[in-house]
Scaffold this motif. Structure first.
Motif, mmCIF file in Angstrom:
data_model
loop_
_atom_site.group_PDB
_atom_site.id
_atom_site.type_symbol
_atom_site.label_atom_id
_atom_site.label_comp_id
_atom_site.label_asym_id
_atom_site.label_seq_id
_atom_site.Cartn_x
_atom_site.Cartn_y
_atom_site.Cartn_z
ATOM 1 N N ASN A 54 -35.430 16.109 1.734
ATOM 2 C CA ASN A 54 -35.049 17.655 2.485
ATOM 3 C C ASN A 54 -34.391 18.721 1.657
ATOM 4 O O ASN A 54 -34.816 19.800 1.517
ATOM 5 C CB ASN A 54 -34.266 17.630 3.150
ATOM 6 N N LEU B 194 -34.797 7.550 1.990
ATOM 7 C CA LEU B 194 -33.959 8.587 0.806
ATOM 8 C C LEU B 194 -34.826 7.854 -0.364
ATOM 9 O O LEU B 194 -35.039 6.882 -0.600
ATOM 10 C CB LEU B 194 -32.384 7.734 0.056
ATOM 11 N N GLN C 98 -25.878 13.125 7.654
ATOM 12 C CA GLN C 98 -24.689 12.228 8.994
ATOM 13 C C GLN C 98 -24.226 14.044 9.349
ATOM 14 O O GLN C 98 -24.453 15.197 10.331
ATOM 15 C CB GLN C 98 -23.901 11.424 8.752
ATOM 16 N N TYR D 132 -32.319 0.478 3.656
ATOM 17 C CA TYR D 132 -30.914 -0.291 3.273
ATOM 18 C C TYR D 132 -30.454 0.917 3.811
ATOM 19 O O TYR D 132 -29.040 0.196 4.825
ATOM 20 C CB TYR D 132 -30.845 -0.833 2.337
ATOM 21 N N VAL D 133 -30.512 1.808 3.104
ATOM 22 C CA VAL D 133 -28.524 3.129 2.761
ATOM 23 C C VAL D 133 -28.999 3.614 4.455
ATOM 24 O O VAL D 133 -28.685 4.195 5.223
ATOM 25 C CB VAL D 133 -29.173 4.277 2.196
ATOM 26 N N ASN D 134 -30.513 3.922 4.957
ATOM 27 C CA ASN D 134 -30.898 4.352 6.644
ATOM 28 C C ASN D 134 -30.729 3.774 7.274
ATOM 29 O O ASN D 134 -29.357 4.232 8.664
ATOM 30 C CB ASN D 134 -32.464 4.706 7.116
ATOM 31 N N ASP E 94 -32.008 9.547 -9.375
ATOM 32 C CA ASP E 94 -31.168 9.069 -8.567
ATOM 33 C C ASP E 94 -31.826 9.277 -7.246
ATOM 34 O O ASP E 94 -31.991 9.814 -6.785
ATOM 35 C CB ASP E 94 -30.401 9.817 -8.986
ATOM 36 N N TRP E 95 -30.891 8.744 -6.065
ATOM 37 C CA TRP E 95 -31.413 9.414 -4.192
ATOM 38 C C TRP E 95 -31.520 10.007 -4.408
ATOM 39 O O TRP E 95 -30.377 11.394 -4.861
ATOM 40 C CB TRP E 95 -29.967 7.938 -3.710
ATOM 41 N N CYS E 96 -32.545 10.791 -3.950
ATOM 42 C CA CYS E 96 -32.157 12.162 -3.435
ATOM 43 C C CYS E 96 -32.908 12.173 -2.254
ATOM 44 O O CYS E 96 -33.594 11.219 -1.430
ATOM 45 C CB CYS E 96 -33.708 12.686 -4.130
ATOM 46 N N ASP E 97 -32.742 13.085 -0.997
ATOM 47 C CA ASP E 97 -32.692 13.448 -0.128
ATOM 48 C C ASP E 97 -33.920 14.408 -0.382
ATOM 49 O O ASP E 97 -33.837 15.626 -0.686
ATOM 50 C CB ASP E 97 -31.876 14.196 1.041
ATOM 51 N N GLN F 134 -23.065 3.692 10.926
ATOM 52 C CA GLN F 134 -22.139 4.097 10.992
ATOM 53 C C GLN F 134 -21.769 4.944 11.947
ATOM 54 O O GLN F 134 -20.501 4.654 12.978
ATOM 55 C CB GLN F 134 -22.612 5.982 10.046
ATOM 56 N N TYR F 135 -22.439 4.257 13.248
ATOM 57 C CA TYR F 135 -22.622 4.905 15.234
ATOM 58 C C TYR F 135 -21.541 4.098 15.932
ATOM 59 O O TYR F 135 -20.532 4.325 15.521
ATOM 60 C CB TYR F 135 -23.638 5.579 15.376
ATOM 61 N N THR G 179 -17.322 10.690 11.844
ATOM 62 C CA THR G 179 -16.730 9.241 12.160
ATOM 63 C C THR G 179 -15.785 9.397 11.000
ATOM 64 O O THR G 179 -15.353 10.827 10.525
ATOM 65 C CB THR G 179 -17.902 8.400 11.412
ATOM 66 N N PRO G 180 -14.558 8.696 10.850
ATOM 67 C CA PRO G 180 -12.953 9.180 9.779
ATOM 68 C C PRO G 180 -14.130 9.324 8.220
ATOM 69 O O PRO G 180 -13.606 10.287 7.740
ATOM 70 C CB PRO G 180 -12.852 7.945 9.663
ATOM 71 N N THR H 287 -24.341 6.879 -4.772
ATOM 72 C CA THR H 287 -24.928 8.292 -4.243
ATOM 73 C C THR H 287 -25.361 8.118 -3.369
ATOM 74 O O THR H 287 -25.234 9.016 -2.061
ATOM 75 C CB THR H 287 -25.669 9.327 -5.632
ATOM 76 N N GLN H 288 -26.395 7.127 -3.194
ATOM 77 C CA GLN H 288 -27.119 7.152 -2.028
ATOM 78 C C GLN H 288 -25.979 7.041 -0.247
ATOM 79 O O GLN H 288 -26.885 7.789 0.331
ATOM 80 C CB GLN H 288 -27.542 5.908 -1.396
ATOM 81 N N GLU I 41 -19.569 1.978 13.648
ATOM 82 C CA GLU I 41 -18.212 2.646 13.278
ATOM 83 C C GLU I 41 -17.711 3.412 14.192
ATOM 84 O O GLU I 41 -15.985 3.373 14.694
ATOM 85 C CB GLU I 41 -17.934 2.826 11.745
ATOM 86 N N CYS I 42 -18.500 4.869 14.622
ATOM 87 C CA CYS I 42 -18.361 5.655 14.636
ATOM 88 C C CYS I 42 -17.267 5.419 16.714
ATOM 89 O O CYS I 42 -15.748 5.272 16.654
ATOM 90 C CB CYS I 42 -19.104 6.841 15.021
ATOM 91 N N ARG J 134 -25.873 10.604 -0.031
ATOM 92 C CA ARG J 134 -26.443 11.574 1.333
ATOM 93 C C ARG J 134 -26.596 10.867 2.660
ATOM 94 O O ARG J 134 -27.093 12.409 2.824
ATOM 95 C CB ARG J 134 -28.079 10.521 0.671
ATOM 96 N N VAL J 135 -26.472 10.380 3.172
ATOM 97 C CA VAL J 135 -26.451 10.060 3.978
ATOM 98 C C VAL J 135 -25.262 10.343 4.746
ATOM 99 O O VAL J 135 -25.130 11.078 5.976
ATOM 100 C CB VAL J 135 -26.414 7.845 4.284
ATOM 101 N N LEU K 285 -28.079 1.960 7.274
ATOM 102 C CA LEU K 285 -26.782 2.171 7.207
ATOM 103 C C LEU K 285 -25.837 2.820 8.377
ATOM 104 O O LEU K 285 -25.153 3.056 8.727
ATOM 105 C CB LEU K 285 -25.794 3.101 5.752
ATOM 106 N N VAL K 286 -27.141 4.135 8.151
ATOM 107 C CA VAL K 286 -26.602 5.697 9.096
ATOM 108 C C VAL K 286 -26.513 4.798 10.894
ATOM 109 O O VAL K 286 -25.529 4.998 11.341
ATOM 110 C CB VAL K 286 -27.569 6.203 10.271
ATOM 111 N N ALA L 16 -31.936 21.253 9.064
ATOM 112 C CA ALA L 16 -33.462 21.236 7.758
ATOM 113 C C ALA L 16 -32.864 22.704 6.470
ATOM 114 O O ALA L 16 -33.016 22.160 5.586
ATOM 115 C CB ALA L 16 -34.117 20.978 8.369
#
Lengths: 713, 227
Positions: free
Chosen positions: A550, A579, B200, A694-696, A545-548, A702-703, B155-156, B191-192, A705-706, B195-196, A698-699, B210
């Motif tokens: 950190n 990830l 955030q 791709y997920v990164n 599964d996706w994992c960070d 996200q901003y 964000t929402p 799930t990814q 969107e913010c 994680r993000v 998304l960040v 960290a």
């Protein structure tokens, strides 16, 4: 079985009487009283012990019958009779077939194989051997096998010529030389006469007439060659040339063509060369003598060479067989496994018998016939059943046999000395001749023995492996129980002390700390044992599964925070780290074990470092310490199960690194170890992994969107 | 007078039961113990405990079945305490109504913390709109999150995530559960994204992202907020 009830009973009573007499006199055929006495005097000498053994053996089992098997129908009766006789007197039966120079025709061969089958079926021990001297061979075998009675058939009437040439007939010689062994001669049945003569010519008739043609041609050529010479050397010298030619012919051809050639030559010589020429009149008595000489020479050389030919053909055949068997056994000896044995067997069968064979082998665990190791496409279930039947009953069946002969395959059981290794199945278009069948069975015996040998070797190996694993198990058990006892002892000691004595607060705290440390150690041990057993049973299926990363590192650091108190843990993860997909639980165990080891072996105050980065589709994690490292010669073993290298006795089972390796490999990754330049050890884990740039990305979305939302609000 | 919470332990291991009795009584809870699943169900009905500690390996029936039966009518917290430590088991139990999951061997301190968290949640279920955890405060009605009195720019999705965590503080939430709550069904496997979002959110609420102290990863299972 009672074909000859009366005569058998009579014979039986005679044999039994003789046995009783022998026992009274304490004189056993083969060993005289004096021999036995000697044996008693030199009891300890080896040969005498064997002699004694022989005495006792014979004494115990009494009568041993030997029956001579022949290639005609009456022989079958003889075998049956010998069998019922042996049943009546309680003797064991040996059937002996002696191959000789006599060439058997097809019917005889078939009858022979029937007779041999019969003997085998009746439970007689079978010996097949070849020899020119029937009598001495038969007696040799009889003595070797402790035979007391030989049963033979009354011989056929001998033909005049052959009786002239043979010094003595078989029966007479046998009777003369048998010594202490009794010989019983049984009369031939009536049917024997019917069998008497069957035309033998039809078989390879072509080559037969070819021979006549060739010899005649040779005669004509020689005569043509002689014509110009006749005036120069005279007709008498010519006769020598012609005789010489007959001699040469007789070495190559059989007696019939040679005889005919000699007739032609004699007449032609008389007609063309002997004066008066072109008549058949013989005037001088010397010429008549020479004329007759042609016939005598032709006849004598003809019989001699034909005998020689037969002998030679037999020798060649025997040599072929011997060679075939030699190569077979030679190759079989070199085979390592059942498959190789089968391959060799197949190859040789194709070479010598021109049949395609395949095998069903016994399953060593169940003792049953394994289903379809290799099977031809059109092999049906009922045929498999036949194979099973053959395997169970150790009898051949299928095409050209008496049992379920409708199919297209013939099934031969493989019979080893003690076990039944399986079934050989062949597809043949034409029945094996009697001799070939015998040879085929010898062949099968060799293969069976090889297979059996292999199975025995295998089971011995298995046993020794079991023994090894038993030893390993014991070592392991000792090691584990030791490792378990230490923390338990610490817990018990500390708890007991706390219960018994009113310690001051700080001592209490220390003791509690000890209990906790010991419990942690115990827990770690159990965790590793469980993980090992998971790895061993192959139950590791990573939940990717996706994992960070950190998260991963933090978790390891958190779980080891007590152990890490004495060290400094540095974590290095680039901010661009994507990830990655992996089983975080397993990877946590891997890193836990690595860091745990570092904590254990590296001196306090040193730096332990965990580092991760992403490169060419691989996640690379490094764990480094400044501990003592490993000597280069043990680096290759550190991932081995239960391998412990430490000059300090810090406990542990030697499982941690092998578990780490197992878990990394479950991710299709690799783990390697090397010593660091300035001391310490470094582990590198390399795992192919999907990343989520791709997920990164998304960040950033996200901003956006913010921002949008903020404006909206 | 302070209301004494009753805790029902369903466990057949004498040692564990005794340990629980000693430690929990010392903390002022009233203890009821059951040896078997059936007994546990009976006692749960008759004593109406504030919290149940359930073992999965029971002599008469599987603990998972006890949990399912309990959840038909019992709405107070259930904490699973078991030797089964595979992620599947944990997630399965959490998805079937367990509030928390602890594997044996466990630290008593941790168990007590989890019990406290679960009880607190069940006591203050409704009516509260402002939550306070450490230096973080979340006002649900006004959609305002503050850290050290500074308004966080969330964000929402981040706000929904944070309020979800803060409402269930101290309890473990599975990935699937969180995803369903914040993005709806159909996203449960992505799930990814989670994680993000978590990364955030951590950057905004943690002192040291960290080394997160508030938003803790339960590896392979989900996240836990606070304690």
């Amino acid at each position: 079985m009672d074909h000859y009830p009366d005569s058998n009973k009579l014979l039986a009573s005679k044999i039994c009487n003789k046995k009783a007499k022998n026992r009274d006199k304490l004189k056993i055929s083969g060993l005289t009283i004096s021999q036995s006495k000697k044996a008693m005097q030199h009891f300890s000498r080896k040969e005498n012990i064997t002699a004694q053994h022989k005495v006792s053996q014979r004494w115990k089992s009494g009568i041993h019958l030997l029956v001579l098997v022949g290639a005609d129908k009456s022989s079958a009766k003889l075998i049956r009779m010998a069998k019922s006789l042996s049943d009546i007197v309680g003797a064991d039966l040996l059937a002996l077939y002696l191959e000789n120079t006599q060439i058997l025709d097809e019917d005889q061969q078939e009858q022979l194989s029937k007779n041999i089958d019969l003997a085998r079926w009746l439970g007689a021990k079978l010996v097949i051997t070849s020899s020119n001297d029937f009598v001495s061979t038969a007696l040799d075998i009889a003595r070797k096998e402790n035979i007391t009675h030989i049963i033979i058939e009354k011989p056929k009437k001998q033909r005049f010529f052959s009786s002239l040439f043979e010094k003595d007939n078989f029966v007479n010689r046998l009777l003369k030389e048998c010594g202490e062994i009794d010989v019983y001669i049984i009369g031939r049945g009536v049917e024997a006469k019917e069998y008497k003569k069957k035309p033998r010519l039809y078989f390879n008739a072509l080559s037969f007439y070819n021979d006549y043609f060739l010899t005649t041609l040779a005669v004509v050529i020689t005569l043509l060659f002689c014509f110009p010479l006749s005036t120069a050397i005279g007709y008498r010298a010519m006769s020598f040339i012609l005789l010489f030619m007959i001699l040469i012919l007789s070495t190559v051809f059989r007696s019939g063509p040679v005889l005919s050639a000699s007739v032609i030559t004699a007449v032609a010589w008389n007609f063309f060369f002997m004066p008066p020429k072109y008549t058949l009149i013989i005037t001088k008595s010397e010429d008549l003598l020479i004329f007759c000489m042609f016939f005598v020479v032709a006849f004598v050389t003809g019989t001699l060479t034909s005998k020689m030919h037969k002998q030679e053909r037999l020798t060649r055949k025997r040599e072929e067989k011997t060679n075939a068997l030699f190569y077979l056994t030679n190759q079989l000896a070199g085979a390592d496994n059942a498959k190789q044995i089968i391959d060799i067997a197949k190859e040789h069968m194709e070479k010598y018998f021109h049949v395609k064979a395949f095998f069903f082998l016994r399953d060593n665990d169940t003792g049953k016939l394994k289903k379809y190791a290799v099977k031809p496409a059109n092999f049906s279930e009922s045929e498999y059943k036949t194979a099973q039947w053959v395997f169970r009953h150790s009898k051949k069946a299928g095409k050209f046999t008496n049992i379920s002969s409708s199919g297209e395959y013939t099934f031969y059981p493989l019979k080893g000395n003690k076990t039944k290794p399986g079934v050989a199945i062949i597809k043949m278009n034409q029945k094996f001749s009697g001799e070939t069948e015998l040879f085929w069975e010898t062949f099968l015996t060799q293969i069976s023995n090889a297979l059996e040998h292999h199975y025995f070797a295998q089971s011995v190996q298995k046993a020794s492996l079991l023994n090894e694993s038993d030893k390993l198990y014991k070592t392991l058990f000792n090691s584990i129980s030791h490792e378990l006892r230490i923390p338990v002892a610490a817990i018990m000691g500390a708890a007991d002390a706390l219960l018994a004595n009113p310690y001051p607060g700080n001592v209490k705290k220390e003791l509690y700390g000890e209990i906790l440390t010991a419990s942690n150690r115990l827990n770690h041990l159990i965790e590793n044992l469980l993980n090992m057993s998971r790895l061993e049973t192959g139950k590791i299926a990573p939940h990717i599964d996706w994992c960070d990363i950190n998260d991963l590192f933090n978790h390891v650091a958190h779980n080891l925070k007590d152990n890490l108190k004495q060290h400094r843990l540095d974590i290095e993860i680039p901010s661009s780290m994507p990830l990655v997909k992996l089983d975080i639980g397993l990877m946590e165990q891997v890193l836990y074990n690595l860091v745990y080891n570092s904590c254990k072996y590296a001196d306090s105050g040193t730096i332990i470092k965990m580092k991760a980065f992403h490169e060419n589709g691989y996640l690379i994690i490094q764990e480094m310490d400044r501990g003592p490292g490993f000597p280069t010669e043990v680096l290759a073993f550190v991932f081995d199960k239960f391998y412990k290298y430490s000059n300090r006795n810090l406990g542990g089972l030697g499982l941690g690194l092998s578990i780490a390796k197992g878990f990394v490999e479950a991710h299709k990754g690799t783990i390697s170890v090397e010593n660091r330049i300035n001391g310490g050890v470094s582990f590198t884990i390399k795992i192919p992994t999907e990343t989520s740039f791709y997920v990164n990305s998304l960040v950033t979305e996200q901003y956006e969107e913010c921002r949008y939302n903020t404006y909206d609000r | 007078m302070k209301n004494v919470d009753t805790i029902l332990t369903i466990d057949d291991e004498i040692q564990i039961r005794r340990l629980l009795e000693i430690t929990l009584s010392a903390c002022g809870y009233k203890i009821v113990t059951a040896f078997t699943g059936k007994e546990g169900l009976l006692l749960a009905a008759s004593h109406q405990p504030s919290l149940i500690i359930l073992d999965l390996g029971l002599p008469d029936m599987d603990g998972m079945n006890v949990l399912k039966k309990l959840r038909e009518w019992f709405h107070k917290p259930v904490i699973i305490l078991s030797v089964r430590n595979s992620e599947e088991d944990i997630i399965y139990a959490l998805d079937n109504g367990a509030n928390d999951y602890l594997t044996k061997p466990f630290r008593t301190g941790e168990l007590l913390a989890r019990i406290r968290a679960s009880l607190r949640l069940s006591h203050v279920k409704n009516g509260i709109s402002v939550f306070q955890v450490a230096d973080l405060s979340v006002d649900m009605t006004n959609h305002i999150a503050k850290k050290k009195d500074e308004i966080l720019n969330l964000t929402p999705t981040e706000f929904v995530l944070l309020s979800l965590f803060i409402k269930n503080q101290g309890c473990v939430l599975t990935h699937q559960y969180i995803l369903k709550e914040i993005r709806g069904y159909g996203y449960a496997e992505q799930t990814q994204y989670l994680r993000v979002f978590v990364a955030q959110l951590r950057k905004k609420i943690e002192d040291n992202p960290a080394k997160p102290a508030l938003l803790i990863t339960e590896s392979g299972i989900g996240y836990r907020f606070g304690i």
